[in-house]
Structures are given as structure tokens and as C-alpha cells.
Motif scaffolding. Structure first.
Motif, PDB file in Angstrom:
ATOM      1  N   ARG A  11     146.404   5.595 117.712  1.00  0.00           N
ATOM      2  CA  ARG A  11     145.089   5.941 118.282  1.00  0.00           C
ATOM      3  C   ARG A  11     144.731   7.417 118.120  1.00  0.00           C
ATOM      4  O   ARG A  11     143.584   7.760 117.839  1.00  0.00           O
ATOM      5  N   ARG A  12     145.715   8.287 118.286  1.00  0.00           N
ATOM      6  CA  ARG A  12     145.444   9.719 118.141  1.00  0.00           C
ATOM      7  C   ARG A  12     145.036  10.053 116.704  1.00  0.00           C
ATOM      8  O   ARG A  12     144.129  10.847 116.471  1.00  0.00           O
ATOM      9  N   LEU A  13     145.728   9.425 115.740  1.00  0.00           N
ATOM     10  CA  LEU A  13     145.368   9.646 114.339  1.00  0.00           C
ATOM     11  C   LEU A  13     143.973   9.111 114.054  1.00  0.00           C
ATOM     12  O   LEU A  13     143.160   9.772 113.384  1.00  0.00           O
ATOM     13  N   TYR A  14     143.647   7.928 114.554  1.00  0.00           N
ATOM     14  CA  TYR A  14     142.324   7.356 114.333  1.00  0.00           C
ATOM     15  C   TYR A  14     141.239   8.238 114.945  1.00  0.00           C
ATOM     16  O   TYR A  14     140.172   8.423 114.350  1.00  0.00           O
ATOM     17  N   ALA A  15     141.494   8.769 116.121  1.00  0.00           N
ATOM     18  CA  ALA A  15     140.519   9.668 116.751  1.00  0.00           C
ATOM     19  C   ALA A  15     140.333  10.915 115.890  1.00  0.00           C
ATOM     20  O   ALA A  15     139.200  11.398 115.707  1.00  0.00           O
ATOM     21  N   TRP A  16     141.438  11.442 115.341  1.00  0.00           N
ATOM     22  CA  TRP A  16     141.367  12.600 114.450  1.00  0.00           C
ATOM     23  C   TRP A  16     140.542  12.249 113.210  1.00  0.00           C
ATOM     24  O   TRP A  16     139.677  13.037 112.788  1.00  0.00           O
ATOM     25  N   GLU A  17     140.782  11.081 112.619  1.00  0.00           N
ATOM     26  CA  GLU A  17     140.007  10.663 111.444  1.00  0.00           C
ATOM     27  C   GLU A  17     138.514  10.581 111.767  1.00  0.00           C
ATOM     28  O   GLU A  17     137.682  11.040 110.982  1.00  0.00           O
ATOM     29  N   ASP A  18     138.200   9.974 112.904  1.00  0.00           N
ATOM     30  CA  ASP A  18     136.792   9.845 113.290  1.00  0.00           C
ATOM     31  C   ASP A  18     136.132  11.217 113.460  1.00  0.00           C
ATOM     32  O   ASP A  18     134.964  11.396 113.127  1.00  0.00           O
ATOM     33  N   ARG A  19     136.893  12.175 113.955  1.00  0.00           N
ATOM     34  CA  ARG A  19     136.373  13.515 114.226  1.00  0.00           C
ATOM     35  C   ARG A  19     136.367  14.410 112.986  1.00  0.00           C
ATOM     36  O   ARG A  19     135.427  15.166 112.756  1.00  0.00           O
ATOM     37  N   GLU A  20     137.427  14.352 112.175  1.00  0.00           N
ATOM     38  CA  GLU A  20     137.616  15.319 111.082  1.00  0.00           C
ATOM     39  C   GLU A  20     137.395  14.766 109.675  1.00  0.00           C
ATOM     40  O   GLU A  20     136.976  15.507 108.797  1.00  0.00           O
ATOM     41  N   VAL A  21     137.722  13.506 109.457  1.00  0.00           N
ATOM     42  CA  VAL A  21     137.681  12.962 108.095  1.00  0.00           C
ATOM     43  C   VAL A  21     136.370  12.231 107.803  1.00  0.00           C
ATOM     44  O   VAL A  21     135.690  12.544 106.824  1.00  0.00           O
ATOM     45  N   ALA A  22     136.019  11.279 108.634  1.00  0.00           N
ATOM     46  CA  ALA A  22     134.824  10.471 108.379  1.00  0.00           C
ATOM     47  C   ALA A  22     133.556  11.314 108.183  1.00  0.00           C
ATOM     48  O   ALA A  22     132.777  11.024 107.261  1.00  0.00           O
TER      49      ALA A  22
ATOM     50  N   GLY B 203     147.979  17.709 117.852  1.00  0.00           N
ATOM     51  CA  GLY B 203     149.363  17.349 118.143  1.00  0.00           C
ATOM     52  C   GLY B 203     149.893  16.220 117.281  1.00  0.00           C
ATOM     53  O   GLY B 203     150.787  15.475 117.697  1.00  0.00           O
ATOM     54  N   ILE B 204     149.369  16.107 116.077  1.00  0.00           N
ATOM     55  CA  ILE B 204     149.800  15.060 115.146  1.00  0.00           C
ATOM     56  C   ILE B 204     150.745  15.686 114.125  1.00  0.00           C
ATOM     57  O   ILE B 204     150.322  16.503 113.301  1.00  0.00           O
TER      58      ILE B 204
END
Length: 144
Positions: free
Chosen positions: A9-20, A131-132
Motif C-alpha cells: 500500500r505504501r508503494l502504491y500511494a507513492w506511485e499515485d503521488r509521484e509516478v502517475a 520510508g520505502i
């Protein structure tokens, strides 16, 4: 990529915020295998995973990958394809993988930088801030 995986979930949240937000491109299914083959070869690898349709019953899954196959819907954002390619690179033919661990995140970061032209320093800093953990210089598990 299943949104129900608590460990990710933390990685997915990071993707939604930084990658997408950095990559709005979407690739039709008919072009995905060519992109898989291109990225795999560009990374110096042989025998890329084969593309298969994502089964209709996989309603909570965006896409998924093993060393041998990537299952995808009719259209897929290119950054999600890179996510799945990182899974393929951190999986073995017998199905063992590390999930969303540091090697996976390190490879995914490299793919985002090389193939989606995303800023490495900014992404690495945002991973640290979230924190990933990631393994700088990670290599596919079958080459290690």
C-alpha cells in the motif's frame, strides 16, 4: 498489481503521488508485447515474459506478472507495465519472488528512469521520504 496487497500500500500511494502524474501514457494491449520485448532487450536480458490477457475474474487486479508472463487488460498505463516488468525481473521461473521489496523497488526505479525518463534524484528522494527502501544498482534476481 493488486490494490489489496497490504504490504504494498505504501508503494502504491507513492506511485499515485509521484509516478502517475509524470506519465499519462496508455498502451493498448496490441502494442504491449512489443514494449515488453523492447524494455527486456534494452536491459540486456533474453527471453522476455509473454503477454496474456488479464482474466475477467481478476476484478481487483490492475495487472500481474511472473518471470514467464505478464497479464494485462485491454489498455495499460506504461508506468504500470514497468512496475510489472520489475516484478518479472525479481521472480524466478518456479514462481519465487520478493514482492515489493528493496530489489523490486530498485529495479522499478531504474526502469522508470531509463524508459519513462523520470528524474532519478527526485524519485529516490521521494522514496526515502516515504520510508520505502530500495536497492540502488539492483539486478534481476536470475542474474544475481
Amino acid at each position: 498489481m493488486s490494490r489489496g496487497d497490504a504490504a504494498a500500500r505504501r508503494l502504491y500511494a507513492w506511485e499515485d503521488r509521484e509516478v502517475a502524474p509524470r506519465d499519462a501514457s496508455r498502451v493498448p494491449y496490441a502494442r504491449l508485447q512489443a514494449l515488453i520485448d523492447h524494455v527486456w532487450a534494452a536491459e540486456g536480458l533474453r527471453w522476455p515474459p509473454r503477454l496474456r490477457p488479464l482474466p475477467p475474474q481478476a476484478r481487483m487486479t490492475v495487472a500481474r506478472a511472473t518471470r514467464l508472463a505478464i497479464e494485462a487488460p485491454p489498455v495499460l498505463p506504461s508506468w504500470i507495465l514497468l512496475h510489472e516488468l520489475a516484478h518479472a525481473m525479481t521472480s524466478t521461473a518456479d514462481g519465487l519472488n520478493e514482492g515489493h521489496g528493496p530489489r523490486f523497488v530498485g529495479l522499478y526505479l531504474q526502469l522508470l528512469v531509463r524508459h519513462a525518463r523520470m528524474p532519478e534524484a527526485a524519485l529516490a528522494a521521494s522514496l526515502r521520504q516515504a520510508g520505502i527502501p530500495f536497492e540502488a544498482g539492483a539486478r534481476p534476481v536470475f542474474l544475481a
